[in-house]
Design a protein around this motif. Structure first.
Motif, mmCIF file in Angstrom:
data_model
loop_
_atom_site.group_PDB
_atom_site.id
_atom_site.type_symbol
_atom_site.label_atom_id
_atom_site.label_comp_id
_atom_site.label_asym_id
_atom_site.label_seq_id
_atom_site.Cartn_x
_atom_site.Cartn_y
_atom_site.Cartn_z
ATOM 1 N N SER A 46 0.853 -1.186 0.000
ATOM 2 C CA SER A 46 0.000 0.000 0.000
ATOM 3 C C SER A 46 0.887 1.233 0.000
ATOM 4 C CB SER A 46 -0.900 0.021 1.244
ATOM 5 O OG SER A 46 -1.394 1.322 1.491
ATOM 6 N N GLN A 47 0.675 2.105 -0.964
ATOM 7 C CA GLN A 47 1.494 3.311 -1.027
ATOM 8 C C GLN A 47 1.237 4.204 0.174
ATOM 9 O OE1 GLN A 47 3.976 3.627 -3.373
ATOM 10 N NE2 GLN A 47 4.602 5.159 -1.860
ATOM 11 N N ALA A 48 -0.010 4.217 0.650
ATOM 12 C CA ALA A 48 -0.335 5.031 1.825
ATOM 13 C C ALA A 48 0.414 4.524 3.057
ATOM 14 C CB ALA A 48 -1.842 5.011 2.076
ATOM 15 N N VAL A 49 0.499 3.216 3.203
ATOM 16 C CA VAL A 49 1.237 2.649 4.332
ATOM 17 C C VAL A 49 2.725 2.937 4.187
ATOM 18 C CG1 VAL A 49 1.910 0.489 5.471
ATOM 19 C CG2 VAL A 49 -0.474 0.867 4.824
ATOM 20 N N GLU A 50 3.253 2.778 2.989
ATOM 21 C CA GLU A 50 4.675 3.069 2.776
ATOM 22 C C GLU A 50 4.985 4.527 3.105
ATOM 23 O OE1 GLU A 50 6.924 0.697 2.049
ATOM 24 O OE2 GLU A 50 5.219 -0.692 2.141
ATOM 25 N N ASN A 51 4.087 5.422 2.719
ATOM 26 C CA ASN A 51 4.310 6.845 2.982
ATOM 27 C C ASN A 51 4.317 7.147 4.479
ATOM 28 O OD1 ASN A 51 4.403 7.307 0.230
ATOM 29 N ND2 ASN A 51 2.296 8.034 0.084
ATOM 30 N N ILE A 52 3.352 6.577 5.187
ATOM 31 C CA ILE A 52 3.266 6.875 6.626
ATOM 32 C C ILE A 52 4.437 6.254 7.378
ATOM 33 C CG2 ILE A 52 1.861 4.937 7.468
ATOM 34 C CD1 ILE A 52 1.322 8.641 8.332
ATOM 35 N N VAL A 56 6.551 8.739 9.710
ATOM 36 C CA VAL A 56 6.605 8.510 11.155
ATOM 37 C C VAL A 56 8.005 8.096 11.587
ATOM 38 C CG1 VAL A 56 5.693 7.100 13.048
ATOM 39 C CG2 VAL A 56 4.146 7.978 11.302
ATOM 40 N N LYS A 57 8.649 7.278 10.779
ATOM 41 C CA LYS A 57 10.000 6.845 11.131
ATOM 42 C C LYS A 57 10.932 8.041 11.307
ATOM 43 C CE LYS A 57 13.827 3.897 9.660
ATOM 44 N NZ LYS A 57 14.443 3.136 8.556
ATOM 45 N N LYS A 58 10.793 9.037 10.454
ATOM 46 C CA LYS A 58 11.640 10.233 10.558
ATOM 47 C C LYS A 58 11.375 11.010 11.841
ATOM 48 C CE LYS A 58 12.280 11.021 5.592
ATOM 49 N NZ LYS A 58 11.953 11.919 4.442
ATOM 50 N N SER A 59 10.169 10.870 12.396
ATOM 51 C CA SER A 59 9.803 11.622 13.599
ATOM 52 C C SER A 59 10.271 10.929 14.874
ATOM 53 C CB SER A 59 8.291 11.817 13.660
ATOM 54 O OG SER A 59 7.636 10.619 14.045
ATOM 55 N N GLU A 63 16.713 5.492 17.223
ATOM 56 C CA GLU A 63 16.930 4.749 15.982
ATOM 57 C C GLU A 63 16.401 3.320 16.064
ATOM 58 O OE1 GLU A 63 20.569 3.916 12.767
ATOM 59 O OE2 GLU A 63 21.007 4.645 14.802
ATOM 60 N N GLU A 64 16.575 2.699 17.223
ATOM 61 C CA GLU A 64 16.126 1.316 17.376
ATOM 62 C C GLU A 64 14.602 1.233 17.360
ATOM 63 O OE1 GLU A 64 17.002 -2.586 20.220
ATOM 64 O OE2 GLU A 64 17.810 -0.619 20.755
ATOM 65 N N LEU A 65 13.949 2.171 18.029
ATOM 66 C CA LEU A 65 12.484 2.197 18.052
ATOM 67 C C LEU A 65 11.933 2.472 16.651
ATOM 68 C CD1 LEU A 65 10.317 1.915 20.321
ATOM 69 C CD2 LEU A 65 10.118 4.408 20.231
ATOM 70 N N ALA A 66 12.590 3.365 15.915
ATOM 71 C CA ALA A 66 12.169 3.656 14.539
ATOM 72 C C ALA A 66 12.304 2.420 13.653
ATOM 73 C CB ALA A 66 13.018 4.799 13.984
ATOM 74 N N TRP A 67 13.388 1.688 13.851
ATOM 75 C CA TRP A 67 13.618 0.440 13.105
ATOM 76 C C TRP A 67 12.529 -0.577 13.400
ATOM 77 C CZ3 TRP A 67 16.071 -4.055 15.654
ATOM 78 C CH2 TRP A 67 16.397 -5.086 14.775
ATOM 79 N N MET A 68 12.149 -0.693 14.677
ATOM 80 C CA MET A 68 11.087 -1.618 15.044
ATOM 81 C C MET A 68 9.757 -1.228 14.402
ATOM 82 S SD MET A 68 11.966 -2.185 19.098
ATOM 83 C CE MET A 68 10.495 -3.199 19.382
ATOM 84 N N PHE A 69 9.456 0.053 14.392
ATOM 85 C CA PHE A 69 8.217 0.508 13.753
ATOM 86 C C PHE A 69 8.208 0.164 12.266
ATOM 87 C CE2 PHE A 69 6.029 3.866 11.306
ATOM 88 C CZ PHE A 69 4.731 3.620 11.731
ATOM 89 N N GLU A 70 9.330 0.405 11.596
ATOM 90 C CA GLU A 70 9.431 0.103 10.168
ATOM 91 C C GLU A 70 9.219 -1.387 9.902
ATOM 92 O OE1 GLU A 70 12.653 0.665 6.525
ATOM 93 O OE2 GLU A 70 13.368 0.416 8.591
ATOM 94 N N ASN A 71 9.728 -2.229 10.763
ATOM 95 C CA ASN A 71 9.557 -3.673 10.602
ATOM 96 C C ASN A 71 8.130 -4.114 10.890
ATOM 97 O OD1 ASN A 71 12.325 -4.006 10.076
ATOM 98 N ND2 ASN A 71 12.807 -4.337 12.231
ATOM 99 N N CYS A 72 7.564 -3.564 11.969
ATOM 100 C CA CYS A 72 6.320 -4.102 12.531
ATOM 101 C C CYS A 72 5.051 -3.591 11.881
ATOM 102 C CB CYS A 72 6.263 -3.809 14.030
ATOM 103 S SG CYS A 72 7.470 -4.718 15.010
ATOM 104 N N PHE A 73 4.958 -2.280 11.651
ATOM 105 C CA PHE A 73 3.675 -1.734 11.216
ATOM 106 C C PHE A 73 3.172 -2.348 9.909
ATOM 107 C CE2 PHE A 73 1.099 1.700 9.178
ATOM 108 C CZ PHE A 73 -0.016 1.541 9.997
ATOM 109 N N GLU A 470 5.929 14.526 21.180
ATOM 110 C CA GLU A 470 7.155 14.866 21.909
ATOM 111 C C GLU A 470 7.822 13.636 22.518
ATOM 112 O OE1 GLU A 470 3.681 14.940 24.651
ATOM 113 O OE2 GLU A 470 4.079 15.801 22.673
ATOM 114 N N ILE A 471 7.018 12.612 22.817
ATOM 115 C CA ILE A 471 7.602 11.379 23.364
ATOM 116 C C ILE A 471 8.512 10.720 22.342
ATOM 117 C CG2 ILE A 471 7.045 9.004 24.076
ATOM 118 C CD1 ILE A 471 4.675 10.080 25.589
ATOM 119 N N LEU A 472 8.088 10.726 21.077
ATOM 120 C CA LEU A 472 8.875 10.073 20.032
ATOM 121 C C LEU A 472 10.137 10.848 19.678
ATOM 122 C CD1 LEU A 472 6.047 8.858 17.620
ATOM 123 C CD2 LEU A 472 7.186 7.602 19.454
#
Length: 476
Positions: A46-52, A56-59, A63-73, A470-472
């Motif tokens: 899904s292009q919409a999922v890839e975009n988000i 979100v990863k940039k926000s 780095e480790e938490l961002a990596w987990m989000f990229e893998n999991c979502f 702000e947490i992220l």
């Protein structure tokens, strides 16, 4: 006996909540290479999922938490869906991960976090419609089953269960929440997209069958058509009373023979699932009223919701010796109750997430403190984590689903940060969320491919991105 003030101090929500026995610094790797399948091996894109994911990863500063989000979502789309067209309708078969079967509960929860992106991506929108259509097909096959195959010729390992197995059924454990999740996905799809085209004749039949099934399982006139026993020697996998469960006093609640963990209930009135039913029945009542202008049907769903809700408020709020007035997890109507909480959703912790009461409800606040304390027999604490587990896996293991739900049901930023730190510290170097892990050894985990947990983790990160960005921006 511990009084309530001391109980709160000794619970996870007391003064010592955020101090773990040892440091959470438990880094396994520092390269953070994506664990997603290659693009040409993904089940659905899904292009919409890839975009988000990119946005979100940039926000996310960590780095480790961002990596987990990229893998999991995107894990559900990457690895678990089979999207196809049949009889002029879209269908989507969604496996749970390492088990090739579609659970009504899991498939709904796996797809749910993508709903807010449906209006941006027609292909994704059709995939979600396909999940709804597939779930309707499953419900019409058997509203008492919890898990299904896409191929009716596939033979289930549970084919010899003492219940009415049919072709196409993987498992036939009656769980109220399975049908609630079907209703929840349909309702929220409609509310977000405004698209009512999915509410066809089959959908209406399925909703009426769900209503009928719930009423059957109030068991006012008889025990009903469902019973279940399994001869594998695991008491959590079978039921008492020749498959009908322990005796109950008929008080208007709906019997559930199994919990969302797929474990057998001890007392058949599973309160968190009855709460879910109240919310879901009201949602379907709204659809029948606003979409179909069918007030007669709408009133039937409303009336059952009202009856169940009144019974919850009358019979399920009990006085715990340490926690005070709380919701019991299970009751039998005779005055017996089971005081515990299980990490699988719906559980008592998830009540506001489901929409039954707000986070500020006093009974819920007491219940939440109980769930996240040693008064809950399935709360565990160790070197790397504290949280809720359940009898499905056993003692000393907690479920990341519980940690994720803990973060989703609080506005306390320190508590949310604790949950994020713990999730980050316990993925055992895999970059994914597991079913459970040992509180003293996160490398001792169950289910390396459990898409529900992965996608729900993604849902948490998106929730924080929208509500507490702000947490992220912090590094843990």
């Amino acid at each position: 006996m511990i009084n309530r003030r001391n109980f709160i101090k000794k619970s996870s929500l007391g003064f010592g909540f955020f101090a773990l026995p040892t440091s959470l610094k438990f880094v396994y790797r520092d390269d953070y290479i994506s664990k997603r399948p290659n693009v040409n091996q993904r089940k659905f894109t899904s292009q919409a999922v890839e975009n988000i994911v990119k946005i979100v990863k940039k926000s996310i500063a960590d780095e480790e938490l961002a990596w987990m989000f990229e893998n999991c979502f995107p894990n559900t789309l990457d690895t678990t869906v089979n999207f196809y067209h049949k009889n002029n309708k879209f269908y989507t078969y969604v496996i749970t991960g390492d088990i090739d079967a579609m659970w009504l509960r899991d498939s709904s929860a796996q797809i749910f976090p993508y709903l807010n992106l449906a209006n941006e991506d027609e292909k994704l929108k059709n995939l979600i419609k396909g999940v709804i259509n597939k779930q309707v097909e499953c419900v019409l096959l058997d509203p008492y089953a919890n898990a299904f195959f896409d191929d009716p010729n596939k033979i289930s390992e549970w084919k010899n269960d003492n219940t009415e197995m049919k072709p196409g059924i993987h498992e036939r454990k009656w769980e109220i929440d399975s049908l609630c999740y079907v209703m929840r996905l349909s309702y929220n799809y409609w509310k977000i997209t405004g698209d009512s085209s999915v509410f066809d004749t089959d959908w209406r039949k399925a909703m009426h069958l769900i209503l009928q099934t719930f009423k059957e399982q109030q068991r006012k006139d008889s025990k009903g058509p469902y019973k279940f026993q399994r001869a594998n020697g695991n008491p959590l996998d079978t039921q008492f009373g020749e498959g009908f469960g322990n005796p109950t006093k008929k008080i208007g609640l709906i019997h559930s023979m199994f919990r969302p963990s797929d474990d057998a209930t001890f007392y058949p009135f599973l309160i968190s699932s009855n709460m879910f039913a109240v919310v879901s029945l009201r949602q379907i009542a709204e659809i029948f009223s606003k979409v179909f202008k069918d007030e007669n049907s709408s009133v039937q769903y409303k009336n059952l919701a009202k009856e169940v809700d009144e019974a919850i408020q009358k019979y399920a709020i009990l006085n715990h010796p340490e926690a005070g007035k709380i919701y019991a997890l299970e009751i039998d109507g005779f005055g017996n109750a089971l005081f515990m909480d299980d990490a699988n959703v719906p559980n008592l912790l998830s009540i506001p997430y489901l929409g039954y009461v707000s986070k500020e409800d006093e009974i819920y606040k007491n219940t939440r403190k109980f769930s996240l304390s040693n008064a809950n027999p399935w709360f565990s604490s160790g070197k790397f984590a504290k949280g809720i587990g359940g009898p499905h896996i056993g003692e000393h293991k907690i479920w990341p689903l519980g940690l994720i739900m803990q973060a989703l049901t609080t506005d306390n930023e320190e508590e949310i940060i604790y949950c994020l730190k713990t999730l980050k510290a316990t993925h055992a170097g895999t970059g994914f969320i597991h079913e459970s892990f040992d509180v003293d050894n996160p490398k001792d985990y169950t289910r390396s491919w459990f898409a529900w947990a992965n996608t729900l983790f993604g849902e948490l990160i998106l929730h924080l991105y929208k509500t507490k960005p702000e947490i992220l921006k912090r590094k843990f």
